[in-house]
Structures are given as C-alpha cells and as structure tokens.
Design a protein around this motif. Structure first.
Motif, PDB file in Angstrom:
ATOM      1  N   CYS A 239      16.121   7.843  33.982  1.00  0.00           N
ATOM      2  CA  CYS A 239      15.882   7.883  32.530  1.00  0.00           C
ATOM      3  C   CYS A 239      16.344   6.615  31.828  1.00  0.00           C
ATOM      4  O   CYS A 239      16.986   6.658  30.778  1.00  0.00           O
ATOM      5  CB  CYS A 239      16.563   9.109  31.924  1.00  0.00           C
ATOM      6  SG  CYS A 239      15.974  10.668  32.599  1.00  0.00           S
TER       7      CYS A 239
ATOM      8  N   TRP B 137      16.771  13.912  34.769  1.00  0.00           N
ATOM      9  CA  TRP B 137      18.003  13.583  35.515  1.00  0.00           C
ATOM     10  C   TRP B 137      18.125  12.079  35.650  1.00  0.00           C
ATOM     11  O   TRP B 137      17.121  11.370  35.838  1.00  0.00           O
ATOM     12  CB  TRP B 137      17.979  14.203  36.906  1.00  0.00           C
ATOM     13  CG  TRP B 137      19.159  13.778  37.755  1.00  0.00           C
ATOM     14  CD1 TRP B 137      20.391  14.351  37.792  1.00  0.00           C
ATOM     15  CD2 TRP B 137      19.201  12.669  38.656  1.00  0.00           C
ATOM     16  NE1 TRP B 137      21.210  13.661  38.668  1.00  0.00           N
ATOM     17  CE2 TRP B 137      20.498  12.630  39.212  1.00  0.00           C
ATOM     18  CE3 TRP B 137      18.273  11.692  39.046  1.00  0.00           C
ATOM     19  CZ2 TRP B 137      20.896  11.654  40.140  1.00  0.00           C
ATOM     20  CZ3 TRP B 137      18.663  10.725  39.963  1.00  0.00           C
ATOM     21  CH2 TRP B 137      19.957  10.722  40.505  1.00  0.00           C
TER      22      TRP B 137
ATOM     23  N   GLU C  11      22.556  11.115  29.670  1.00  0.00           N
ATOM     24  CA  GLU C  11      22.041  12.073  28.687  1.00  0.00           C
ATOM     25  C   GLU C  11      22.025  11.467  27.287  1.00  0.00           C
ATOM     26  O   GLU C  11      21.047  11.625  26.532  1.00  0.00           O
ATOM     27  CB  GLU C  11      22.888  13.343  28.708  1.00  0.00           C
ATOM     28  CG  GLU C  11      22.367  14.426  27.785  1.00  0.00           C
ATOM     29  CD  GLU C  11      23.146  15.724  27.897  1.00  0.00           C
ATOM     30  OE1 GLU C  11      22.714  16.724  27.289  1.00  0.00           O
ATOM     31  OE2 GLU C  11      24.200  15.743  28.585  1.00  0.00           O
TER      32      GLU C  11
ATOM     33  N   LEU D  51      19.272   8.808  27.135  1.00  0.00           N
ATOM     34  CA  LEU D  51      17.954   9.429  27.077  1.00  0.00           C
ATOM     35  C   LEU D  51      17.662   9.950  25.678  1.00  0.00           C
ATOM     36  O   LEU D  51      16.547   9.794  25.163  1.00  0.00           O
ATOM     37  CB  LEU D  51      17.864  10.568  28.094  1.00  0.00           C
ATOM     38  CG  LEU D  51      16.586  11.405  28.053  1.00  0.00           C
ATOM     39  CD1 LEU D  51      15.359  10.541  28.334  1.00  0.00           C
ATOM     40  CD2 LEU D  51      16.661  12.565  29.037  1.00  0.00           C
TER      41      LEU D  51
ATOM     42  N   TRP E  30      18.350  18.539  29.964  1.00  0.00           N
ATOM     43  CA  TRP E  30      19.116  17.613  30.799  1.00  0.00           C
ATOM     44  C   TRP E  30      19.665  18.380  31.992  1.00  0.00           C
ATOM     45  O   TRP E  30      20.205  19.478  31.836  1.00  0.00           O
ATOM     46  CB  TRP E  30      20.253  16.980  30.006  1.00  0.00           C
ATOM     47  CG  TRP E  30      21.073  16.041  30.853  1.00  0.00           C
ATOM     48  CD1 TRP E  30      22.299  16.276  31.399  1.00  0.00           C
ATOM     49  CD2 TRP E  30      20.695  14.733  31.259  1.00  0.00           C
ATOM     50  NE1 TRP E  30      22.720  15.193  32.120  1.00  0.00           N
ATOM     51  CE2 TRP E  30      21.749  14.225  32.057  1.00  0.00           C
ATOM     52  CE3 TRP E  30      19.574  13.935  31.032  1.00  0.00           C
ATOM     53  CZ2 TRP E  30      21.719  12.958  32.630  1.00  0.00           C
ATOM     54  CZ3 TRP E  30      19.535  12.671  31.601  1.00  0.00           C
ATOM     55  CH2 TRP E  30      20.593  12.187  32.375  1.00  0.00           C
ATOM     56  N   CYS E  31      19.532  17.798  33.178  1.00  0.00           N
ATOM     57  CA  CYS E  31      19.925  18.479  34.407  1.00  0.00           C
ATOM     58  C   CYS E  31      21.006  17.682  35.138  1.00  0.00           C
ATOM     59  O   CYS E  31      21.008  16.451  35.114  1.00  0.00           O
ATOM     60  CB  CYS E  31      18.724  18.676  35.316  1.00  0.00           C
ATOM     61  SG  CYS E  31      17.406  19.666  34.553  1.00  0.00           S
TER      62      CYS E  31
END
Length: 329
Positions: free
Chosen positions: A21, A42, A49, A52, A78-79
């Motif tokens: 990302c 991811w 995160e 992104l 978000w993972c």
C-alpha cells in the motif's frame, strides 16, 4: 489447487485485496473504493495503515473531482496479515517494490491462499509475467496488471499473461477492469516495459538526445510535446493520427507518399548515453524549467489538469453513447 477454465470477472468481483500500500497500492485502493468495491489491504510498513488512509483520502478527492461513479463507496478494511487480506477476495492486486525475489515470494504466498478461480494481478512495470509466475503452484492465474501513474486517474491497465498464464485469466481481468471504468489492453507477447512504457521510453530517448546534441533545451523539448503532439495523443493513438494525416487515403496513402521521409527521420534519431555530461544538461535544464516550484505543487498541477481532461473525455464519451444508444461503462 487445480487449474480452472473460468475466473471471477466483471460484476462478480465485489471484494479486492490490495497487497502493498505505497503510492501505487494506495491509489489502486482509492480507485476500487470509488467504484463501490470493498478493499482488504495489507502492507508490512509499521505506519502502513496511516499512510494508506492518507493516500485514499487524497485519491478519493481527485476521483470525486472527475465525477461521481454512481456507486455506493466500498469499505476499506485494514488487515494484519496477507492471509487475512486475501480472505474472501474476488481479485488480488499486488503492488510490492520492484524486487523480483520479493514479488515471487509474495505471489507464491498469495497463490497458496486464494481459490483457484481468483485472478492475481501484479502492478509490476518491469518484470515479465513468466518471471513472476515462477514460484507459483497456479501460475496460469498470475498475470501482469500494470497501471500508469497516477493509477487512480490514468485509465490504462496493461494485461500480460506470459508464458504460463491462461488467456481466460486475462479475459477475466479485462472484463473486471472494463466493468469498473478502466481501459485495459492485452499485451500479446512479453516485452521489457510491456507496451506503453516502451513507447514512452522511445520518445524520451530522443528527447534526451536532442538535449545532449544541443538541438533544444529541456524546457523547449517539454513545451514542444505539451503544445504539439501531446495534445493530439490525448485524443488518438499514433497509428490513428498518421491515418488521419494521410487525408482521404488514410494510413495507406501516408505510407505510400511519406513513408520514405519517415524512414529517413528514423535514421537520424540518436542513441544517447546517460553519461555525466548528459545528466548535467538534463538536471540543470530541469531546474530551470521547475523554476523553484516544489514537487507537491508540480504534482498537484499535473493531477488538476488530468482531472480536467478526464472530465472532458467523459463528456465526449457520454455524448457518443447517447448518439449510438450504448450505455455508459
């Protein structure tokens, strides 16, 4: 997982996994969200995160300026792991840095985790699909899906199957991207730089040669393209433009009458080297053209003009669809 004959495509794709990302992955995520798709994302960076979220906010702002998609905005999830990100995904877009062993390992991990009817596209600008597929158990569904920067605004997506890729996987990706408003093209045979970057590189080679040979300055080369052929290239491709240049006889007339002159020009084009002197000329010329403007200012200007151009092109397409009775993409 066994090879399959059909892959999820078009409106079957409701959830996209975005793996990696940075700028490219972040703007892919913004585009997918704007088109009503859920995005599972991811990235290994500690601030991934947060980064992104910033990319998505900026990208959605640009896309809203182009025009509404007519779809309810998708959800961004978000993972913590790759496995979590690809869970439930109908399509996967990989955007890791351009390091072949890294991409191969990442694609192998993704390939092992998603169902066999899910296409995996790589944003690579340089690696052939056959190299990306090398470590995968299901290489037939791992393809190149290369966007042009900035990927949320420029419609082009280059699709390459490679030596082991399935034509059906490219067909499915083509249908998917077309359904969400991208303009996909098929690259029939692997080539370094795929398609558009090869043509861009050819133009820049001569632009560098012109500066190196003292024919014109960096700024005048850029002005010549911006206010000359660049305007036409936003309207039609090179073959069509030469067809139009042939008058009533079209491309055949052009080739018959002006083909020899074209070949003569090709014979004078240069093959410059990026040696110390050429680099000095290019950098000094660019500094003069930039004239103290910050990179952010230049980027915003580029995107503002792209947005205006895209809006104009969308209006033209809508008018053409109205005349022909076709629905908008």
């Amino acid at each position: 997982m066994a090879s399959v004959s059909a892959y999820r495509s078009g409106h079957e794709v409701r959830t996209v996994a975005v793996i990696g990302c940075g700028l490219i992955g972040g703007m892919w995520a913004a585009f997918f969200l704007h088109r009503g798709l859920d995005v599972r994302a991811w990235d290994p960076a500690p601030d991934g995160e947060e980064r992104l979220a910033a990319f998505v906010e900026a990208g959605l702002g640009d896309l809203d300026a182009v025009g509404p998609s007519g779809r309810e905005r998708g959800r961004l999830i978000w993972c913590a792991t790759i496995a979590e990100a690809v869970e439930g995904a109908d399509y996967v877009q990989e955007n890791a840095p351009e390091k072949l062993p890294l991409k191969q390992a990442l694609l192998d991990e993704i390939d092992a985790a998603v169902p066999a009817d899910v296409v995996i596209g790589s944003s690579t600008s340089s690696f052939p699909a056959s190299q990306l597929q090398a470590e995968c158990a299901n290489p037939e569904r791992v393809i190149v899906a290369h966007p042009f920067n900035p990927p949320h605004l420029v419609p082009l997506v280059e699709l390459v199957a490679g030596e082991r890729g399935a034509p059906a996987a490219v067909d499915a990706a083509y249908a998917f991207f077309e359904a969400i408003g991208k303009v996909p093209v098929r690259v029939a045979r692997e080539a370094v730089g795929h398609l558009a970057n090869r043509m861009s590189s050819a133009l820049w080679r001569e632009a560098v040669n012109i500066v190196a040979e003292g024919i014109a300055s960096v700024e005048d080369v850029d002005r010549a393209i911006r206010f000359g052929p660049g305007l036409r290239w936003a309207v039609e491709g090179p073959h069509m433009l030469y067809h139009l240049g042939g008058g009533e006889g079209g491309l055949e007339a052009y080739l018959d009458h002006l083909g020899p002159a074209q070949e003569a020009r090709w014979g004078t084009l240069g093959t410059p080297r990026l040696d110390a002197e050429t680099k000095r000329k290019l950098v000094e010329g660019m500094q003069a053209e930039v004239a103290g403007r910050a990179m952010g200012e230049l980027t915003q200007r580029r995107d503002r003009l792209l947005i205006a151009l895209l809006r104009l092109m969308a209006e033209d397409e809508a008018g053409a669809n109205e005349k022909t009775g076709k629905g908008a993409r």
